[in-house]
Design a protein around this motif. Structure first.
Motif, mmCIF file in Angstrom:
data_model
loop_
_atom_site.group_PDB
_atom_site.id
_atom_site.type_symbol
_atom_site.label_atom_id
_atom_site.label_comp_id
_atom_site.label_asym_id
_atom_site.label_seq_id
_atom_site.Cartn_x
_atom_site.Cartn_y
_atom_site.Cartn_z
ATOM 1 N N LEU A 79 -28.816 4.750 -26.149
ATOM 2 C CA LEU A 79 -29.667 5.802 -26.205
ATOM 3 C C LEU A 79 -30.029 6.529 -24.938
ATOM 4 C CD1 LEU A 79 -31.858 5.340 -29.423
ATOM 5 C CD2 LEU A 79 -30.109 6.844 -29.013
ATOM 6 N N SER A 80 -30.429 5.604 -24.027
ATOM 7 C CA SER A 80 -30.983 5.770 -22.592
ATOM 8 C C SER A 80 -29.776 6.173 -21.570
ATOM 9 C CB SER A 80 -31.947 4.764 -22.007
ATOM 10 O OG SER A 80 -31.676 3.438 -22.621
ATOM 11 N N GLY A 81 -28.760 5.190 -21.971
ATOM 12 C CA GLY A 81 -27.502 5.328 -21.219
ATOM 13 C C GLY A 81 -26.740 6.944 -21.292
ATOM 14 N N SER B 151 -35.714 1.618 -17.511
ATOM 15 C CA SER B 151 -35.625 0.372 -18.490
ATOM 16 C C SER B 151 -36.735 1.184 -19.580
ATOM 17 C CB SER B 151 -36.443 -0.605 -18.084
ATOM 18 O OG SER B 151 -36.921 -1.588 -19.302
ATOM 19 N N ILE B 152 -36.430 1.544 -20.675
ATOM 20 C CA ILE B 152 -37.112 2.167 -21.608
ATOM 21 C C ILE B 152 -37.608 1.313 -22.870
ATOM 22 C CG2 ILE B 152 -37.155 4.336 -23.098
ATOM 23 C CD1 ILE B 152 -36.693 4.891 -20.171
ATOM 24 N N SER B 153 -38.882 1.022 -22.948
ATOM 25 C CA SER B 153 -39.621 0.528 -24.124
ATOM 26 C C SER B 153 -39.147 -1.009 -24.227
ATOM 27 C CB SER B 153 -39.319 1.100 -25.434
ATOM 28 O OG SER B 153 -39.562 2.689 -25.232
ATOM 29 N N VAL B 154 -39.063 -1.795 -23.169
ATOM 30 C CA VAL B 154 -38.822 -3.019 -22.995
ATOM 31 C C VAL B 154 -39.702 -3.916 -22.537
ATOM 32 C CG1 VAL B 154 -36.611 -4.507 -22.273
ATOM 33 C CG2 VAL B 154 -35.973 -2.351 -22.630
ATOM 34 N N VAL C 298 -32.124 -1.591 -18.157
ATOM 35 C CA VAL C 298 -32.609 -2.992 -18.660
ATOM 36 C C VAL C 298 -32.846 -2.938 -19.946
ATOM 37 C CG1 VAL C 298 -34.217 -4.670 -18.227
ATOM 38 C CG2 VAL C 298 -33.111 -3.647 -16.233
ATOM 39 N N GLY C 299 -32.352 -3.628 -20.740
ATOM 40 C CA GLY C 299 -32.750 -3.374 -22.223
ATOM 41 C C GLY C 299 -31.982 -2.274 -22.833
ATOM 42 N N CYS C 300 -30.720 -2.114 -22.362
ATOM 43 C CA CYS C 300 -30.094 -0.596 -22.746
ATOM 44 C C CYS C 300 -30.131 -0.266 -24.390
ATOM 45 C CB CYS C 300 -28.809 -0.543 -22.235
ATOM 46 S SG CYS C 300 -27.741 -1.922 -22.887
ATOM 47 N N GLY C 301 -30.319 -1.344 -25.187
ATOM 48 C CA GLY C 301 -29.985 -1.262 -26.659
ATOM 49 C C GLY C 301 -28.858 -0.627 -27.069
ATOM 50 N N ALA D 25 -43.245 -16.825 -15.184
ATOM 51 C CA ALA D 25 -41.946 -17.197 -14.522
ATOM 52 C C ALA D 25 -40.835 -16.266 -14.861
ATOM 53 C CB ALA D 25 -41.732 -18.847 -15.057
ATOM 54 N N ARG D 26 -40.628 -15.953 -16.125
ATOM 55 C CA ARG D 26 -39.863 -15.006 -16.443
ATOM 56 C C ARG D 26 -40.057 -13.565 -15.792
ATOM 57 N NH1 ARG D 26 -36.828 -15.497 -20.969
ATOM 58 N NH2 ARG D 26 -37.460 -13.193 -21.855
ATOM 59 N N LEU D 27 -41.069 -13.102 -15.577
ATOM 60 C CA LEU D 27 -41.266 -11.981 -14.920
ATOM 61 C C LEU D 27 -40.889 -12.140 -13.380
ATOM 62 C CD1 LEU D 27 -44.712 -10.843 -16.141
ATOM 63 C CD2 LEU D 27 -42.446 -9.391 -16.512
ATOM 64 N N GLN E 148 -42.645 -4.540 -22.199
ATOM 65 C CA GLN E 148 -43.945 -5.403 -22.796
ATOM 66 C C GLN E 148 -42.976 -6.642 -23.650
ATOM 67 O OE1 GLN E 148 -42.891 -2.112 -23.656
ATOM 68 N NE2 GLN E 148 -42.210 -2.315 -25.892
ATOM 69 N N TRP E 149 -41.753 -6.575 -24.000
ATOM 70 C CA TRP E 149 -41.234 -7.742 -24.515
ATOM 71 C C TRP E 149 -41.199 -8.991 -23.687
ATOM 72 C CZ3 TRP E 149 -39.572 -8.579 -29.509
ATOM 73 C CH2 TRP E 149 -39.590 -7.379 -30.082
ATOM 74 N N LEU E 150 -41.213 -8.814 -22.389
ATOM 75 C CA LEU E 150 -40.876 -9.797 -21.123
ATOM 76 C C LEU E 150 -42.338 -10.669 -21.016
ATOM 77 C CD1 LEU E 150 -38.885 -9.004 -18.244
ATOM 78 C CD2 LEU E 150 -38.460 -10.871 -19.829
ATOM 79 N N PHE F 128 -27.877 -4.016 -19.844
ATOM 80 C CA PHE F 128 -27.806 -5.246 -20.684
ATOM 81 C C PHE F 128 -28.700 -5.181 -21.672
ATOM 82 C CE2 PHE F 128 -30.302 -6.517 -16.971
ATOM 83 C CZ PHE F 128 -31.403 -6.999 -17.644
ATOM 84 N N ASP F 129 -28.573 -6.286 -22.855
ATOM 85 C CA ASP F 129 -29.589 -6.395 -23.566
ATOM 86 C C ASP F 129 -29.505 -7.740 -24.297
ATOM 87 O OD1 ASP F 129 -31.433 -4.045 -25.540
ATOM 88 O OD2 ASP F 129 -30.814 -5.897 -26.520
ATOM 89 N N ILE F 130 -30.706 -8.104 -24.825
ATOM 90 C CA ILE F 130 -30.622 -9.490 -25.428
ATOM 91 C C ILE F 130 -30.131 -9.659 -26.908
ATOM 92 C CG2 ILE F 130 -32.989 -9.634 -26.258
ATOM 93 C CD1 ILE F 130 -33.167 -12.290 -25.136
HETATM 94 C C1 LIG Z 1 -37.460 -0.260 -28.223
HETATM 95 S S1 LIG Z 1 -35.706 -1.075 -27.892
HETATM 96 C C2 LIG Z 1 -35.156 0.194 -26.469
HETATM 97 C C3 LIG Z 1 -33.618 0.278 -26.227
HETATM 98 C C4 LIG Z 1 -33.284 1.403 -25.330
HETATM 99 N N1 LIG Z 1 -33.888 1.023 -24.090
HETATM 100 C C5 LIG Z 1 -33.636 2.849 -26.023
HETATM 101 O O1 LIG Z 1 -34.357 3.376 -25.298
HETATM 102 O O2 LIG Z 1 -33.267 3.021 -26.998
HETATM 103 C C6 LIG Z 1 -35.967 -2.402 -27.083
HETATM 104 C C7 LIG Z 1 -34.926 -3.259 -26.658
HETATM 105 O O3 LIG Z 1 -35.327 -4.165 -25.628
HETATM 106 C C8 LIG Z 1 -34.366 -5.261 -25.734
HETATM 107 N N2 LIG Z 1 -35.195 -6.553 -25.018
HETATM 108 C C9 LIG Z 1 -36.261 -6.793 -25.452
HETATM 109 N N3 LIG Z 1 -36.507 -8.276 -24.720
HETATM 110 C C10 LIG Z 1 -35.254 -8.509 -23.993
HETATM 111 C C11 LIG Z 1 -34.985 -9.220 -22.914
HETATM 112 N N4 LIG Z 1 -35.801 -10.368 -22.594
HETATM 113 N N5 LIG Z 1 -33.814 -9.173 -22.201
HETATM 114 C C12 LIG Z 1 -32.941 -7.925 -22.411
HETATM 115 N N6 LIG Z 1 -33.347 -7.207 -23.444
HETATM 116 C C13 LIG Z 1 -34.343 -7.190 -24.277
HETATM 117 C C14 LIG Z 1 -34.362 -5.331 -26.981
HETATM 118 O O4 LIG Z 1 -33.222 -5.999 -27.719
HETATM 119 C C15 LIG Z 1 -34.158 -3.894 -27.531
HETATM 120 O O5 LIG Z 1 -32.850 -3.313 -27.737
#
Ligand SMILES: C[S@@+](CC[C@H](N)C(=O)[O-])C[C@H]1O[C@@H](n2cnc3c(N)ncnc32)[C@H](O)[C@@H]1O
Ligand SMILES: [Zn+2]
Lengths: 285, 123
Positions: free
Chosen positions: A62-64, A117-120, A56-59, A136-138, A122-124, A77-79
């Motif tokens: 790097l994690s893949g 899901s790595i470093s993602v 989740v939030g694969c960017g 609601a999104r969570l 908190q964005w949610l 997937f990533d946004i």
């Molecule tokens: C710090 S990067 C980490 C990327 C990858 N997981 C890594 O370890 O390199 C955070 C990622 O979360 C994604 N992201 C943030 N909010 C998101 C959302 N609502 N849905 C999907 N991806 C999201 C960002 O686009 C970004 O690519």
């Protein structure tokens, strides 16, 4: 420094040149890979089991890359389109989607053997649009994630919680969606190395064994890790590469053959060597 | 996107909960890419694949290699696993669209990446 998720929506923060800069930064790459390695370890899959894993939030992948090294097939997937573009350039081995975690996922029930899901996460917790309601999104995210996991599978989120309320909010939503589990804190006494992993179980029973929350690393240690010889516990991986921040050159055929030999020596099943062994999976396009 | 992943997808538009699988592939460009065979992974996925949907999707793409019904000994049938591997792990959808059979939502695929984003009213 203010938190990136407070600056702008993710597709902007990780847009344009930032996606390439992020991925090309060897320090970032090493940290992300190390955290991904720990997350895969926390997935607790049987040794040698090739899983179908969601990132989740694969960017930029790097994690893949870590998932692939561990022998898993992954989907991410990533946004942020710019991050996905870099993933394509890097010939990421997983299938990629442009998707917003807050809108939920479209996978059939029981698809995945695990999720990282790595470093993602908190964005949610942010509302980037007036129509965004973090809770609601969570809820939508966790409920669709729960159903996409096979029973007993784990979802591991390394993230940077802003405060306790945020942890409570996230955990509350996850539990309401059926998850069990909790927060694993590695190196809690270290300023630099302290890391949070939300460890969720999609159902408790795995072969009748109750799932336990794993212990954090370096809990009894004071100060920075390594000083007292506390090491990453994975026996599966040799982490010197990640720890030293050096990236390994691509796996050549010899590397793969050696690895397969090791697996055979351990009595694990591995595919017969063939002309496809260690061949590049994706041509450049 | 590989065909294995397509087989795991269903529509996620709000309220679209029935007859939303499989998403119909249209105007697709396919590409074959070699991948290492992993029998254990295929065996893992055998329990998850919707086989009838996979065969139907393949037939529409003029991929006629899969048997109409899954062999009883699928997990240890080498010939079948080879074919399955080629179809679900080596066949990539490079572009085109996926159309929901129920609500007709179009998910566009570009550079191999499906766009799963929904409009506000679809969430
Ligand atoms: C710090 S990067 C980490 C990327 C990858 N997981 C890594 O370890 O390199 C955070 C990622 O979360 C994604 N992201 C943030 N909010 C998101 C959302 N609502 N849905 C999907 N991806 C999201 C960002 O686009 C970004 O690519
Ligand atoms: Zn639909």
């Amino acid at each position: 420094m203010s938190r990136p998720e407070h600056q702008a929506p993710p597709e902007i923060v990780y847009g344009g040149d930032e996606a390439a800069k992020y991925t090309g930064n060897s320090r970032i790459a090493a940290i992300q890979a190390e955290m991904a390695g720990r997350a895969v370890e926390l997935l607790n899959l049987p040794e040698g089991y090739p899983g179908f894993i969601l990132d989740v939030g694969c960017g930029s992948g790097l994690s893949g890359e870590v998932l692939e090294e561990e022998g898993h097939v992954w989907v991410g997937f990533d946004i942020a389109p710019a991050m996905l573009e870099v993933a394509l350039e890097q010939e990421a081995s997983g299938d990629l989607f442009l998707q917003d975690a807050g809108q939920g996922m479209a996978f059939r029930p029981g698809t995945f053997d695990g999720c990282i899901s790595i470093s993602v996460l908190q964005w949610l917790c942010n509302a980037d649009k007036t129509s965004h309601h973090p809770k609601a999104r969570l809820m939508r995210f966790f409920s669709t994630l729960y159903s996409s996991l096979r029973r007993g599978a784990r979802a591991i989120f390394q993230f940077y919680p802003e405060n306790d309320d945020q942890v409570q909010l996230i955990m509350g939503c996850a539990v309401r969606c059926g998850f069990e589990g909790g927060l694993v804190v590695d190196y809690p006494n270290s300023k630099k190395a302290k890391k949070f992993y939300l460890c969720l179980f999609a159902g408790q029973e795995v072969n009748g064994v109750k799932q336990q929350l794993p212990a954090g690393l370096g809990e009894d240690e004071e100060g920075e890790p390594g000083e007292n010889g506390v090491q990453y516990t994975s026996k599966k991986r040799n982490d010197s590469r990640i720890r030293s921040g050096k990236r390994k050159p691509g796996k050549d055929k010899n590397w793969v053959l050696k690895k397969k030999e090791q697996l055979r020596a351990k009595g694990d099943k591995t595919a017969n060597d063939s002309k496809f062994t260690a061949r590049k999976r994706r041509p450049k396009f | 996107m590989r065909l294995i992943t397509h087989n795991m997808l269903q529509c996620h538009v709000k309220g679209c909960n029935a007859n939303n699988f499989p998403l119909e592939l249209q105007e697709v460009v396919l590409e074959q890419e070699e991948a290492e065979m992993n029998e254990d992974f295929l065996r893992n996925m055998l329990t998850k694949i919707e086989y009838d949907a996979l065969v139907a999707t393949c037939l529409k793409l003029d991929i006629n290699d899969l048997p109409a019904t899954i062999p009883a000994d699928a997990a240890y049938n080498d010939e079948f696993l080879q074919i399955l591997h080629r179809v679900i792990l080596e066949t990539h959808i490079k572009s085109g669209k996926m159309v929901c059979p129920n609500c007709q939502h179009n998910y566009i695929i570009r550079d191999g990446i499906p766009n799963m984003l929904l409009a506000e009213h679809e969430v």
